[in-house]
Structure formats: C-alpha cells, structure tokens
Design a protein around this motif. Structure first.
Motif, PDB file in Angstrom:
ATOM      1  N   UNK A  79      45.382  31.769  14.575  1.00  0.00           N
ATOM      2  CA  UNK A  79      46.140  31.762  15.825  1.00  0.00           C
ATOM      3  C   UNK A  79      45.217  31.925  17.049  1.00  0.00           C
ATOM      4  N   UNK A  80      44.158  31.129  17.053  1.00  0.00           N
ATOM      5  CA  UNK A  80      43.148  31.223  18.109  1.00  0.00           C
ATOM      6  C   UNK A  80      43.730  30.976  19.501  1.00  0.00           C
ATOM      7  N   UNK A  81      44.625  30.000  19.626  1.00  0.00           N
ATOM      8  CA  UNK A  81      45.155  29.628  20.941  1.00  0.00           C
ATOM      9  C   UNK A  81      46.032  30.724  21.557  1.00  0.00           C
ATOM     10  N   UNK A  82      46.672  31.507  20.721  1.00  0.00           N
ATOM     11  CA  UNK A  82      47.618  32.510  21.224  1.00  0.00           C
ATOM     12  C   UNK A  82      46.973  33.852  21.561  1.00  0.00           C
ATOM     13  N   UNK A  83      45.748  34.047  21.110  1.00  0.00           N
ATOM     14  CA  UNK A  83      45.112  35.351  21.249  1.00  0.00           C
ATOM     15  C   UNK A  83      43.764  35.232  21.944  1.00  0.00           C
ATOM     16  N   UNK A  84      43.349  36.314  22.619  1.00  0.00           N
ATOM     17  CA  UNK A  84      42.159  36.270  23.458  1.00  0.00           C
ATOM     18  C   UNK A  84      41.370  37.576  23.324  1.00  0.00           C
ATOM     19  N   UNK A  85      40.062  37.421  23.305  1.00  0.00           N
ATOM     20  CA  UNK A  85      39.198  38.602  23.376  1.00  0.00           C
ATOM     21  C   UNK A  85      39.293  39.202  24.771  1.00  0.00           C
ATOM     22  N   UNK A  86      39.398  40.535  24.836  1.00  0.00           N
ATOM     23  CA  UNK A  86      39.496  41.242  26.111  1.00  0.00           C
ATOM     24  C   UNK A  86      38.394  42.295  26.147  1.00  0.00           C
ATOM     25  N   UNK A  87      37.316  41.994  26.875  1.00  0.00           N
ATOM     26  CA  UNK A  87      36.142  42.858  26.874  1.00  0.00           C
ATOM     27  C   UNK A  87      36.450  44.247  27.420  1.00  0.00           C
ATOM     28  N   UNK A  88      37.253  44.319  28.481  1.00  0.00           N
ATOM     29  CA  UNK A  88      37.566  45.624  29.077  1.00  0.00           C
ATOM     30  C   UNK A  88      38.371  46.487  28.116  1.00  0.00           C
ATOM     31  N   UNK A  89      39.389  45.891  27.506  1.00  0.00           N
ATOM     32  CA  UNK A  89      40.204  46.647  26.551  1.00  0.00           C
ATOM     33  C   UNK A  89      39.369  47.052  25.340  1.00  0.00           C
ATOM     34  N   UNK A 106      49.259  56.922  22.616  1.00  0.00           N
ATOM     35  CA  UNK A 106      49.610  55.502  22.683  1.00  0.00           C
ATOM     36  C   UNK A 106      49.021  54.896  23.952  1.00  0.00           C
ATOM     37  N   UNK A 107      48.266  53.795  23.788  1.00  0.00           N
ATOM     38  CA  UNK A 107      47.601  53.151  24.914  1.00  0.00           C
ATOM     39  C   UNK A 107      47.925  51.660  24.904  1.00  0.00           C
ATOM     40  N   UNK A 108      48.574  51.206  25.941  1.00  0.00           N
ATOM     41  CA  UNK A 108      49.004  49.816  26.059  1.00  0.00           C
ATOM     42  C   UNK A 108      48.145  49.125  27.110  1.00  0.00           C
ATOM     43  N   UNK A 109      47.435  48.071  26.689  1.00  0.00           N
ATOM     44  CA  UNK A 109      46.508  47.394  27.584  1.00  0.00           C
ATOM     45  C   UNK A 109      47.164  46.180  28.241  1.00  0.00           C
ATOM     46  N   UNK A 110      47.157  46.121  29.564  1.00  0.00           N
ATOM     47  CA  UNK A 110      47.779  44.991  30.262  1.00  0.00           C
ATOM     48  C   UNK A 110      47.026  43.691  30.015  1.00  0.00           C
ATOM     49  N   UNK A 111      47.787  42.657  29.636  1.00  0.00           N
ATOM     50  CA  UNK A 111      47.197  41.339  29.424  1.00  0.00           C
ATOM     51  C   UNK A 111      46.508  41.141  28.099  1.00  0.00           C
ATOM     52  N   UNK A 112      46.389  42.196  27.279  1.00  0.00           N
ATOM     53  CA  UNK A 112      45.694  42.080  25.995  1.00  0.00           C
ATOM     54  C   UNK A 112      46.639  41.551  24.916  1.00  0.00           C
ATOM     55  N   UNK A 113      46.079  40.792  23.986  1.00  0.00           N
ATOM     56  CA  UNK A 113      46.846  40.204  22.899  1.00  0.00           C
ATOM     57  C   UNK A 113      46.472  40.861  21.571  1.00  0.00           C
ATOM     58  N   UNK A 114      46.977  40.309  20.496  1.00  0.00           N
ATOM     59  CA  UNK A 114      46.533  40.665  19.158  1.00  0.00           C
ATOM     60  C   UNK A 114      45.042  40.302  19.047  1.00  0.00           C
ATOM     61  N   UNK A 115      44.292  41.011  18.226  1.00  0.00           N
ATOM     62  CA  UNK A 115      42.869  40.732  17.993  1.00  0.00           C
ATOM     63  C   UNK A 115      42.026  40.835  19.265  1.00  0.00           C
ATOM     64  N   UNK A 116      42.459  41.633  20.231  1.00  0.00           N
ATOM     65  CA  UNK A 116      41.742  41.667  21.519  1.00  0.00           C
ATOM     66  C   UNK A 116      40.324  42.218  21.405  1.00  0.00           C
ATOM     67  N   UNK A 117      39.989  42.886  20.295  1.00  0.00           N
ATOM     68  CA  UNK A 117      38.659  43.456  20.106  1.00  0.00           C
ATOM     69  C   UNK A 117      37.728  42.528  19.337  1.00  0.00           C
ATOM     70  N   UNK A 167      35.522  39.306  19.167  1.00  0.00           N
ATOM     71  CA  UNK A 167      34.857  38.358  20.059  1.00  0.00           C
ATOM     72  C   UNK A 167      35.029  36.908  19.635  1.00  0.00           C
ATOM     73  N   UNK A 168      35.402  36.665  18.388  1.00  0.00           N
ATOM     74  CA  UNK A 168      35.617  35.292  17.962  1.00  0.00           C
ATOM     75  C   UNK A 168      36.888  34.688  18.558  1.00  0.00           C
ATOM     76  N   UNK A 169      37.647  35.506  19.273  1.00  0.00           N
ATOM     77  CA  UNK A 169      38.812  34.992  20.006  1.00  0.00           C
ATOM     78  C   UNK A 169      38.486  34.756  21.479  1.00  0.00           C
ATOM     79  N   UNK A 170      37.230  34.898  21.849  1.00  0.00           N
ATOM     80  CA  UNK A 170      36.840  34.701  23.241  1.00  0.00           C
ATOM     81  C   UNK A 170      36.925  33.225  23.624  1.00  0.00           C
ATOM     82  N   UNK A 171      37.416  32.975  24.829  1.00  0.00           N
ATOM     83  CA  UNK A 171      37.460  31.611  25.372  1.00  0.00           C
ATOM     84  C   UNK A 171      36.290  31.375  26.327  1.00  0.00           C
TER      85      UNK A 171
END
Length: 286
Positions: free
Chosen positions: A259-269, A228-239, A241-245
């Motif tokens: 739900x674009x506003x609630x979720x974010x792409x996280x490159x590190x995660x 189990x790996x929990x990524x700090x600051x990551x949201x749903x759909x973090x992988x 790129x269409x959720x990138x801001x």
C-alpha cells in the motif's frame, strides 16, 4: 494524553537519541511450546470418544540485538507488522540495542515459511511473544524481571490481547513490564496488566484513531496506564523510510512496499517516536 504537535529540536534529538552502547546482532532460533487444542475441539473430540493431545511446537526464528555489556540488561520483544519482517523493524532493533536494551525481533511469518499475513494466516503472535519471553528469561545477559513489548500494526494490535488481564491463555509466570503499540487497531473495554504507549497518525488509512481515542479517554475507568500520541498528517508505516516519496530516501533496490500510494514516511513523527520510545522504556525498565 493525545499529542498533536511536534516541536522537538535537532539538539534535543541528538542529546536523547545518541546511542552509547555498541552491540552485536545474530539470527536465533527458539522453541515454541506445544499448542493445546481449543475447548471447542476438545468437546467435539470427547463426544466421539477421542482424546486430543497438544500439537508439537515449531522452531521460531528471530534477530537478536544484544548490547555489549557485562551485566544483565532489560529486554524488549518486537512483534512485526502484517507485511512481515521489514528493514524498518531491524533499524528499530539496532536503535534499541544502542540504548542498552536487548531486543528480540520475532519473525512470526518467516518462521512458518511465509513472508506476511497474506500468505501465512496461521501465525500466532501471542504464543510467539510468550515463547520469546521464556527464551529471554533463560539468557544470562537478560534481566529476567525486566521484559517489555514493542509491536507494529498487527503486532501492535496483538499487545492488547497479550496484556489483557483477563486473557486466559497468558501463562501465569509471564509478567511484561510495559508495551508500545505503533499504529494499532486498539481493543477497547479491557484492563491491561502493564503500562502501554500508543503511537498513531491521524491520516492512517487502515486503523482509525477512533478506538485508540476511546482507549485513551477511558483509561482511568479501566485502571489503565495509557500514553497516547496522535501525529497530524501521519499515516500507517510512518516510521518506515521505504514509504518516503522524497527522492533518495527510499531504498529503490527494495520492492515497492505494501500500500505504498496510501502511506507516507513522516520524518518528524518518526524522530518524535524515537524520543518517546526511549523515554517510555527508560521509565518502565530499570
């Protein structure tokens, strides 16, 4: 084990993720087995003197990614998220094939004339996974004893039922070697038939980490092999790129995702998930 810090170097990413296989992709169709009526419906019909028969199966469509190798390869079945087949799922299929794995990306909603869970609530991902398994076992380019699962969101949540040892609907001849669930809703108090890795963000607005924390902490109690790996600051759909801001990262020709506003792409995660996914499947698939 809970992963809370990302320290992977660019060099490590290059060494571990560089694909060594060329591959081809194609749309495929495979049959689903007839759907038996539920025990409740059988009981109702019997009381009326009626004998129910299974409903005919439908054709399931998907995208097959196949590394160009002369010997049979391990295979991975991918179950999509509730928002339906996305470019991010296709990119995962390409990556898996570049690592040498056959990947069958199942389009559960499109197969039934829809696009997502919202317009296709009759999609049966459990049955789709079983039928995909039987399809892959018959292919000469697949090692029939080395088949695993990869699921995102709703697809990831489905893994807990598919891999549940007590699931009466799983055919006896189906034996998955491993599974990876991205940002799922974890099902607690079950015994799994295969090793499972869970990848999730601690800022997920849809699926709280509470149930997955419990699954991880009680893994030994239930005899489960859980990573189990929990990524700090990551949201749903973090992988995805269409959720990138970040300007230039998102495909602006594509519709605004769910739900674009609630979720974010996280490159590190995302990069760390690629490394962990490859290492996990390399460990559990020969």
């Amino acid at each position: 084990m809970v992963f809370r810090r990302i320290t992977t170097s660019i060099l490590t990413i290059f060494l571990l993720l560089g694909g060594t296989y060329t591959y081809a992709s194609e749309r495929v169709t495979f049959p689903s087995a007839p759907v038996p009526p539920s025990a409740f419906k059988i009981k109702q019909a019997k009381a009326k003197g009626i004998t129910l028969t299974p409903k005919p199966g439908i054709d399931i469509t998907g995208i097959l990614f196949r590394p160009e190798r002369s010997t049979p390869r391990p295979a991975i079945i991918t179950l999509v998220s509730g928002d339906g087949l996305q470019n991010s799922h296709i990119q995962w299929g390409e990556k898996l094939a570049s690592w040498g794995y056959v990947n069958l990306l199942v389009d559960s909603f499109g197969s039934r004339g829809g696009t997502s869970r919202q317009d296709t609530n009759n999609a049966n991902m459990f049955a789709d996974a079983y039928n995909a398994y039987h399809f892959l076992q018959k292919q000469q380019y697949v090692d029939p004893d080395q088949i695993a699962l990869l699921g995102f969101s709703l697809g990831g949540s489905s893994l807990f039922s598919i891999l549940n040892k007590s699931n009466p609907r799983r055919p006896a001849d189906i034996i998955f070697q491993a599974g990876i669930a991205f940002y799922p809703n974890c099902d607690t108090n079950i015994e799994l038939i295969a090793p499972l890795m869970i990848l999730q963000g601690d800022s997920d607005p849809f699926n709280s980490s509470f149930s997955c924390d419990k699954v991880s902490s009680e893994a030994e109690k239930w005899g489960n092999d859980i990573s189990y790996h929990l990524y700090p600051g990551a949201t749903h759909f973090y992988d995805n790129k269409n959720y990138s801001k970040v300007d230039g990262e998102r495909d602006k020709t594509a519709p605004i995702p769910f739900q674009f506003k609630k979720n974010h792409y996280n490159a590190e995660a995302h990069q760390d998930s690629l490394i962990r996914t490859k290492a996990f499947f390399d460990k559990h698939l020969n």
